[in-house]
Design an enzyme around this catalytic site. Structure first.
Site, PDB file in Angstrom:
ATOM      1  N   ASP A 127      -8.093  -5.454  13.537  1.00  0.00           N
ATOM      2  CA  ASP A 127      -7.906  -4.004  13.368  1.00  0.00           C
ATOM      3  C   ASP A 127      -7.377  -3.781  11.956  1.00  0.00           C
ATOM      4  O   ASP A 127      -6.194  -3.554  11.746  1.00  0.00           O
ATOM      5  CB  ASP A 127      -6.921  -3.502  14.433  1.00  0.00           C
ATOM      6  CG  ASP A 127      -6.664  -2.020  14.307  1.00  0.00           C
ATOM      7  OD1 ASP A 127      -7.406  -1.335  13.590  1.00  0.00           O
ATOM      8  OD2 ASP A 127      -5.690  -1.547  14.921  1.00  0.00           O
ATOM      9  N   ASP A 168       0.033  -0.198  13.889  1.00  0.00           N
ATOM     10  CA  ASP A 168       0.430   1.026  14.606  1.00  0.00           C
ATOM     11  C   ASP A 168       0.702   0.777  16.084  1.00  0.00           C
ATOM     12  O   ASP A 168       1.374   1.559  16.743  1.00  0.00           O
ATOM     13  CB  ASP A 168      -0.624   2.124  14.412  1.00  0.00           C
ATOM     14  CG  ASP A 168      -2.031   1.633  14.733  1.00  0.00           C
ATOM     15  OD1 ASP A 168      -2.283   1.263  15.891  1.00  0.00           O
ATOM     16  OD2 ASP A 168      -2.878   1.608  13.816  1.00  0.00           O
ATOM     17  N   ASP A 189      -9.707  -1.081   5.164  1.00  0.00           N
ATOM     18  CA  ASP A 189     -11.019  -1.332   4.549  1.00  0.00           C
ATOM     19  C   ASP A 189     -10.970  -2.562   3.629  1.00  0.00           C
ATOM     20  O   ASP A 189      -9.887  -3.019   3.267  1.00  0.00           O
ATOM     21  CB  ASP A 189     -11.449  -0.093   3.754  1.00  0.00           C
ATOM     22  CG  ASP A 189     -11.664   1.099   4.686  1.00  0.00           C
ATOM     23  OD1 ASP A 189     -11.955   0.868   5.869  1.00  0.00           O
ATOM     24  OD2 ASP A 189     -11.527   2.243   4.222  1.00  0.00           O
ATOM     25  N   TYR A 227     -12.910   9.965  11.210  1.00  0.00           N
ATOM     26  CA  TYR A 227     -13.334   8.970  10.221  1.00  0.00           C
ATOM     27  C   TYR A 227     -14.510   9.552   9.439  1.00  0.00           C
ATOM     28  O   TYR A 227     -15.230  10.410   9.955  1.00  0.00           O
ATOM     29  CB  TYR A 227     -13.745   7.657  10.897  1.00  0.00           C
ATOM     30  CG  TYR A 227     -12.575   6.819  11.378  1.00  0.00           C
ATOM     31  CD1 TYR A 227     -11.380   6.765  10.660  1.00  0.00           C
ATOM     32  CD2 TYR A 227     -12.666   6.070  12.535  1.00  0.00           C
ATOM     33  CE1 TYR A 227     -10.317   5.996  11.107  1.00  0.00           C
ATOM     34  CE2 TYR A 227     -11.602   5.295  12.980  1.00  0.00           C
ATOM     35  CZ  TYR A 227     -10.430   5.267  12.258  1.00  0.00           C
ATOM     36  OH  TYR A 227      -9.372   4.502  12.691  1.00  0.00           O
ATOM     37  N   GLN A 287       0.819  -1.211   0.000  1.00  0.00           N
ATOM     38  CA  GLN A 287       0.000   0.000   0.000  1.00  0.00           C
ATOM     39  C   GLN A 287       0.852   1.260   0.000  1.00  0.00           C
ATOM     40  O   GLN A 287       2.042   1.226   0.300  1.00  0.00           O
ATOM     41  CB  GLN A 287      -0.910   0.005   1.231  1.00  0.00           C
ATOM     42  CG  GLN A 287      -0.168  -0.158   2.549  1.00  0.00           C
ATOM     43  CD  GLN A 287      -0.968  -0.866   3.631  1.00  0.00           C
ATOM     44  OE1 GLN A 287      -2.186  -0.925   3.544  1.00  0.00           O
ATOM     45  NE2 GLN A 287      -0.311  -1.390   4.653  1.00  0.00           N
ATOM     46  N   GLN A 343      -9.299   2.685  19.459  1.00  0.00           N
ATOM     47  CA  GLN A 343      -8.453   1.631  20.072  1.00  0.00           C
ATOM     48  C   GLN A 343      -9.097   1.097  21.344  1.00  0.00           C
ATOM     49  O   GLN A 343      -9.083  -0.108  21.591  1.00  0.00           O
ATOM     50  CB  GLN A 343      -7.047   2.148  20.435  1.00  0.00           C
ATOM     51  CG  GLN A 343      -6.446   3.193  19.542  1.00  0.00           C
ATOM     52  CD  GLN A 343      -5.883   2.652  18.255  1.00  0.00           C
ATOM     53  OE1 GLN A 343      -6.034   1.481  17.952  1.00  0.00           O
ATOM     54  NE2 GLN A 343      -5.244   3.508  17.499  1.00  0.00           N
ATOM     55  N   ASP A 366       0.094 -12.263   6.295  1.00  0.00           N
ATOM     56  CA  ASP A 366      -1.338 -12.077   6.027  1.00  0.00           C
ATOM     57  C   ASP A 366      -2.146 -12.761   7.134  1.00  0.00           C
ATOM     58  O   ASP A 366      -1.977 -13.967   7.370  1.00  0.00           O
ATOM     59  CB  ASP A 366      -1.666 -12.692   4.661  1.00  0.00           C
ATOM     60  CG  ASP A 366      -3.113 -12.430   4.241  1.00  0.00           C
ATOM     61  OD1 ASP A 366      -3.989 -12.275   5.122  1.00  0.00           O
ATOM     62  OD2 ASP A 366      -3.366 -12.378   3.030  1.00  0.00           O
ATOM     63  N   GLY A 367      -3.023 -12.008   7.769  1.00  0.00           N
ATOM     64  CA  GLY A 367      -3.817 -12.538   8.869  1.00  0.00           C
ATOM     65  C   GLY A 367      -4.660 -13.729   8.467  1.00  0.00           C
ATOM     66  O   GLY A 367      -4.909 -14.630   9.274  1.00  0.00           O
TER      67      GLY A 367
HETATM   68  N1  SAM Z   1      -7.747   2.053  12.784  1.00  0.00           N
HETATM   69  C1  SAM Z   1      -7.598   1.825  11.416  1.00  0.00           C
HETATM   70  C2  SAM Z   1      -8.776   2.147  10.573  1.00  0.00           C
HETATM   71  O1  SAM Z   1      -9.711   1.378  10.495  1.00  0.00           O
HETATM   72  O2  SAM Z   1      -8.762   3.188   9.964  1.00  0.00           O
HETATM   73  C3  SAM Z   1      -6.908   0.568  11.104  1.00  0.00           C
HETATM   74  C4  SAM Z   1      -5.453   0.813  11.414  1.00  0.00           C
HETATM   75  S1  SAM Z   1      -4.281  -0.403  11.200  1.00  0.00           S
HETATM   76  C5  SAM Z   1      -2.932   0.638  10.756  1.00  0.00           C
HETATM   77  C6  SAM Z   1      -4.723  -1.393   9.815  1.00  0.00           C
HETATM   78  C7  SAM Z   1      -3.598  -2.347   9.457  1.00  0.00           C
HETATM   79  O3  SAM Z   1      -4.115  -3.538   8.881  1.00  0.00           O
HETATM   80  C8  SAM Z   1      -2.615  -1.788   8.448  1.00  0.00           C
HETATM   81  O4  SAM Z   1      -1.376  -1.562   9.071  1.00  0.00           O
HETATM   82  C9  SAM Z   1      -2.535  -2.856   7.362  1.00  0.00           C
HETATM   83  O5  SAM Z   1      -1.235  -3.049   6.856  1.00  0.00           O
HETATM   84  C10 SAM Z   1      -3.060  -4.068   8.105  1.00  0.00           C
HETATM   85  N2  SAM Z   1      -3.571  -5.131   7.217  1.00  0.00           N
HETATM   86  C11 SAM Z   1      -4.304  -4.983   6.091  1.00  0.00           C
HETATM   87  N3  SAM Z   1      -4.578  -6.174   5.542  1.00  0.00           N
HETATM   88  C12 SAM Z   1      -4.004  -7.115   6.345  1.00  0.00           C
HETATM   89  C13 SAM Z   1      -3.955  -8.536   6.290  1.00  0.00           C
HETATM   90  N4  SAM Z   1      -4.521  -9.220   5.289  1.00  0.00           N
HETATM   91  N5  SAM Z   1      -3.302  -9.192   7.291  1.00  0.00           N
HETATM   92  C14 SAM Z   1      -2.714  -8.488   8.317  1.00  0.00           C
HETATM   93  N6  SAM Z   1      -2.737  -7.142   8.401  1.00  0.00           N
HETATM   94  C15 SAM Z   1      -3.377  -6.463   7.433  1.00  0.00           C
END
Ligand code: SAM
Length: 294
Positions: A166, A97, A169, A234, A42, A73, A148-149
């Site tokens: 967390d 974060d 989108d 947001y 990204q 949070q 990847d989660g």
């Molecule tokens: N509070 C935030 C919001 O909703 O606006 C979310 C913040 S947090 C920084 C979101 C994180 O999810 C990002 O750092 C992103 O890299 C991570 N992320 C996205 N897809 C993911 C995946 N498939 N597995 C693990 N982490 C992921």
């Protein structure tokens, strides 16, 4: 950083970042761009804002400002943790974060905090520039996995008491965290009284996303619901979480913060926990229509 801004409207000639959806948006005054880079996953930008502290933006979507990140949070972490009678093993998916980690670490009963974040660059940037959130990594109970989660979750069996998603989108890397396969993985990874929460967008803007997640939760979990929260930066000034469980009620806390812990919290109270699940009528209809489906 200001905690309130008075009533005077202001026009300025400074630089503003605007995030718009559906013909309206929010605008944040920028003091300085601190980081601008592209990772494998990204576009990542970090700003010093005029009034709201640091702000992280991924693929042009605001992730947090230091001014109001506590709202998100605290709710993402404390709703599932207080719904669970005795959470010991906790997993965060996304959350690079560190802000959700910081909140989980306030629970003395928690023994292990795992985090699976896909993007090492988000972690590194927040650790360098945003210690107010990234201090969450300093807790000795935290174990970091970069990946990847949806892959991480699939081989975990009955291990976690609470899982917190967390995520960004459901476009880009976050897409794989919004499908049934991922929720099946989470169900398999939970111990028998397990509780989850997931970032679930705004009741004003994303009713289709919310209904999609609730349909999946309805299939796989015994309790499920949606809670809203105020977050001024947001879109539409709010966001929500889906909460689901294999046992405990999610809408009412099973435990309460100690007096000392409550003093450290600025958004979460047991009363706010319950109130967040009470939606205005148009929102309740979005939830009830999924409950009414066969
Ligand atoms: N509070 C935030 C919001 O909703 O606006 C979310 C913040 S947090 C920084 C979101 C994180 O999810 C990002 O750092 C992103 O890299 C991570 N992320 C996205 N897809 C993911 C995946 N498939 N597995 C693990 N982490 C992921």
């Amino acid at each position: 950083m200001h905690s309130h801004f008075g009533m005077d409207a202001q026009t300025t000639s400074g630089e503003w970042l605007t995030e718009a959806h559906g013909g309206f948006g929010i605008a944040i005054e920028i003091k300085e761009k601190l980081v601008s880079t592209v990772s494998e996953y990204q576009k990542i930008e970090l700003f010093e804002t005029a009034n709201l502290g640091k702000m992280l933006v991924l693929d042009d979507i605001i992730q947090f400002t230091e001014y109001d990140e506590f709202c998100y949070q605290e709710m993402m972490a404390h709703v599932p943790l207080f719904a669970h009678p005795n959470p010991e093993n906790v997993l965060v998916i996304g959350g690079g974060d560190g802000g959700v980690l910081r909140e989980i670490a306030k629970h003395d009963c928690v023994k292990r905090i795992d985090i699976c974040e896909i993007d090492q660059k988000v972690i590194d940037i927040c650790r360098e520039y945003v210690p107010s959130l990234a201090k969450g990594y300093d807790d000795p109970r935290v174990n970091l996995y970069v990946g990847d989660g949806n892959v991480y979750i699939q081989d975990k069996q009955q291990f976690y008491d609470v899982i917190i998603v967390d995520s960004t989108d459901p476009i880009g890397p976050g897409e794989s965290l919004f499908n049934e396969d991922f929720y099946r993985g989470m169900r398999g990874a939970l111990r028998e009284s397990g509780v989850i929460t997931s970032q679930s967008e705004s009741i004003f803007l994303h009713q289709d996303v919310i209904q999609g997640l609730l349909r999946i939760a309805k299939k796989l979990f015994t309790k499920y619901s949606y809670a809203g929260m105020y977050v001024p930066t947001y879109p539409a000034g709010n966001i929500g979480l889906c909460a689901a469980s294999l046992g405990p009620e999610v809408e009412v806390p099973a435990r309460r913060p100690s007096v000392e812990m409550q003093r450290q919290l600025r958004y979460y109270t047991p009363e706010v926990h319950e109130a967040a699940f009470k939606l205005p009528r148009f929102g309740m209809e979005v939830i009830e229509s999924v409950r009414a489906e066969d």
